[in-house]
Design a protein around this motif. Structure first.
Motif, short mmCIF file in Angstrom:
data_model
loop_
_atom_site.label_atom_id
_atom_site.label_comp_id
_atom_site.label_asym_id
_atom_site.label_seq_id
_atom_site.Cartn_x
_atom_site.Cartn_y
_atom_site.Cartn_z
N GLU A 159 76.63 -26.47 -59.44
CA GLU A 159 76.27 -25.35 -59.46
C GLU A 159 77.46 -24.71 -60.40
O GLU A 159 76.24 -23.50 -60.35
N TYR A 160 78.37 -25.43 -61.55
CA TYR A 160 78.76 -23.99 -62.20
C TYR A 160 78.56 -24.89 -63.59
O TYR A 160 79.03 -24.13 -64.26
N GLY A 161 78.29 -26.05 -63.69
CA GLY A 161 78.61 -26.36 -64.75
C GLY A 161 79.67 -27.25 -65.19
O GLY A 161 80.05 -27.30 -66.81
N ARG A 162 80.34 -27.55 -64.54
CA ARG A 162 81.93 -27.71 -65.03
C ARG A 162 82.56 -28.56 -63.94
O ARG A 162 82.41 -29.25 -63.45
N GLU A 163 83.73 -29.07 -64.50
CA GLU A 163 84.68 -30.06 -63.48
C GLU A 163 85.07 -28.80 -62.91
O GLU A 163 85.59 -27.89 -62.60
N LEU A 164 85.80 -29.53 -61.23
CA LEU A 164 86.65 -28.66 -60.38
C LEU A 164 87.99 -28.26 -61.09
O LEU A 164 88.32 -29.45 -62.38
N SER A 165 89.35 -27.67 -60.65
CA SER A 165 89.96 -26.86 -61.01
C SER A 165 91.08 -27.79 -60.92
O SER A 165 90.81 -28.85 -59.54
N VAL A 166 91.93 -27.95 -61.07
CA VAL A 166 93.22 -28.42 -60.55
C VAL A 166 94.00 -27.79 -60.81
O VAL A 166 94.97 -26.45 -61.82
N HIS A 167 94.92 -26.80 -59.38
CA HIS A 167 95.77 -25.59 -59.53
C HIS A 167 97.10 -25.88 -59.30
O HIS A 167 97.15 -27.17 -58.54
N THR A 219 93.12 -29.94 -56.09
CA THR A 219 92.17 -29.68 -56.42
C THR A 219 90.98 -28.97 -56.08
O THR A 219 91.22 -29.24 -55.03
N LEU A 220 90.54 -27.83 -56.63
CA LEU A 220 89.78 -26.82 -56.28
C LEU A 220 88.85 -26.26 -56.66
O LEU A 220 88.69 -27.28 -58.05
N CYS A 221 87.49 -25.85 -56.14
CA CYS A 221 86.19 -25.57 -56.54
C CYS A 221 86.62 -23.74 -57.11
O CYS A 221 87.68 -23.41 -57.20
N ILE A 222 86.26 -23.81 -58.09
CA ILE A 222 86.14 -22.46 -59.14
C ILE A 222 86.26 -21.04 -58.29
O ILE A 222 86.92 -20.13 -58.31
N GLN A 255 87.42 -33.76 -54.45
CA GLN A 255 86.46 -32.72 -54.27
C GLN A 255 87.44 -31.72 -53.97
O GLN A 255 89.04 -32.12 -53.96
N CYS A 256 87.00 -30.25 -53.47
CA CYS A 256 87.78 -29.18 -53.43
C CYS A 256 88.37 -29.05 -52.12
O CYS A 256 87.59 -29.36 -51.19
N VAL A 304 92.67 -35.00 -59.08
CA VAL A 304 91.26 -35.51 -59.12
C VAL A 304 91.16 -36.14 -57.98
O VAL A 304 90.09 -36.52 -57.10
N GLU A 305 91.18 -37.63 -58.71
CA GLU A 305 91.42 -38.99 -58.25
C GLU A 305 91.60 -39.25 -57.10
O GLU A 305 91.44 -39.53 -55.62
#
Length: 333
Positions: free
Chosen positions: A274-282, A312-315, A260-261, A254-255
């Motif tokens: 928007e989603y109430g959670r951290e970014l996803s890591v795929h 790093t990606l958004c949900i 950001q996605c 993420v760093e």
């Protein structure tokens, strides 16, 4: 022997007609408004379009573009002609004695009558048989009290009218503040980790199962309740365990990706709102592939969670990519 018309005279006349019509003249228009004829232009320049080009008249532009006569010039000419005639000028009088034709006025103001109104002529002066003028009414600005004439159809059903954007903004700042603002309503929720109370708009409060007052609380909660077998992505027992280095590598990814996605550019703050959670890591190469190669034994988690395999990606982007049949390629620059 008939004297040959000089090219400069033809050019000057073409330019005069061009200015009068406010558009590049066609052959028929030049025959009607020109001092000479289109055939004379053709004889001297080979083609009528060549004559137009020699007069530096651009190709016809149905949108008007940079060839449009300034609004002020049109109004000044209406007022000048009215003073010369001693009355309200008609379309025909403008065609015969004015500097322009009717078309520039219709294009700029919508109709000849609207052009006359813009030039300062009154309704009584326009009230002639066969003349249609849209009905207008006098309105008062809700903020400053200035009066203006508006089309009746434009104000139908409106409780407030404004003379300018400044007055509109002033009214909104007075009326839509505090409890009167449409986004003022809030619902009280509690942070899932520390228990602090927070205020959230109803749409956000109702769409999320868990609420957190900041990223630190969310991170602590996830470490406690969303790791190992308790993670939502856990399928088939130990088969999708991501290893003891997962959380550390996730944070590094993420760093590295600037929080950001990497597909749509959604930032960490925007994602949390928007989603109430951290970014996803795929994982570009899925964790299950490492288990498959290791014959269902514990894989090398250094390879599973190497930064080269994480992005790093958004949900929403994460969901879309998970459904793809092949591993997508991302710009590493």
């Amino acid at each position: 022997m008939v004297k040959k018309i000089d090219k400069d005279d033809l050019i000057d006349d073409l330019r005069r007609v061009y200015q009068k019509l406010d558009s590049p003249p066609s052959e028929s228009q030049y025959n009607e408004h020109g001092q000479y004829s289109a055939s004379v232009v053709r004889n001297r320049f080979g083609k009528f379009t060549e004559g137009r080009a020699a007069a530096e008249i651009p190709n016809p532009d149905m949108r008007g573009g940079n060839n449009r006569i300034p609004r002020e010039d049109l109004l000044d000419e209406l007022q000048r002609l009215g003073e010369e005639l001693g009355k309200t000028p008609t379309r025909k009088e403008m065609e015969e004695a004015g500097a322009y034709a009717e078309n520039p006025y219709r294009r700029e103001f919508g109709s000849w009558s609207e052009a006359l109104l813009a030039a300062g002529y009154t309704y009584d002066e326009l009230n002639r048989p066969g003349t249609h003028v849209a009905k207008r009414v006098t309105v008062e600005c809700t903020v400053c009290g200035d009066t203006d004439q508006r089309l009746q159809s434009d104000i139908a059903g409106k409780q407030n009218t404004f003379c300018s954007q400044e007055c509109l903004h002033t009214w909104r700042s007075q009326e839509f503040t505090g409890d009167a603002h449409p986004l003022t309503e809030r619902i009280e929720v509690k942070c899932e980790w520390c228990g602090n109370s927070m205020q959230r708009i109803p749409a956000v409060a109702e769409s999320r199962t868990y609420h957190f007052c900041n990223y630190d609380c969310m991170g602590e909660w996830r470490s406690e309740y969303r790791a190992g077998e308790d993670a939502p992505a856990w399928e088939g027992g130990v088969g999708l365990y991501r290893g003891p280095n997962w959380l550390t590598q996730r944070k590094r990814a993420v760093e590295r990706d600037g929080r950001q996605c990497q597909r749509c550019g959604c930032t960490e703050a925007e994602h949390f709102d928007e989603y109430g959670r951290e970014l996803s890591v795929h994982h570009l190469t899925p964790v299950r592939e490492f288990y498959r190669k290791a014959d269902d034994e514990e894989p090398n988690f250094s390879e599973v969670n190497t930064l080269d395999n994480l992005i790093t990606l958004c949900i929403e982007c994460h969901r879309r990519i998970e459904k793809l049949p092949v591993v997508p390629q991302f710009d590493s620059s």
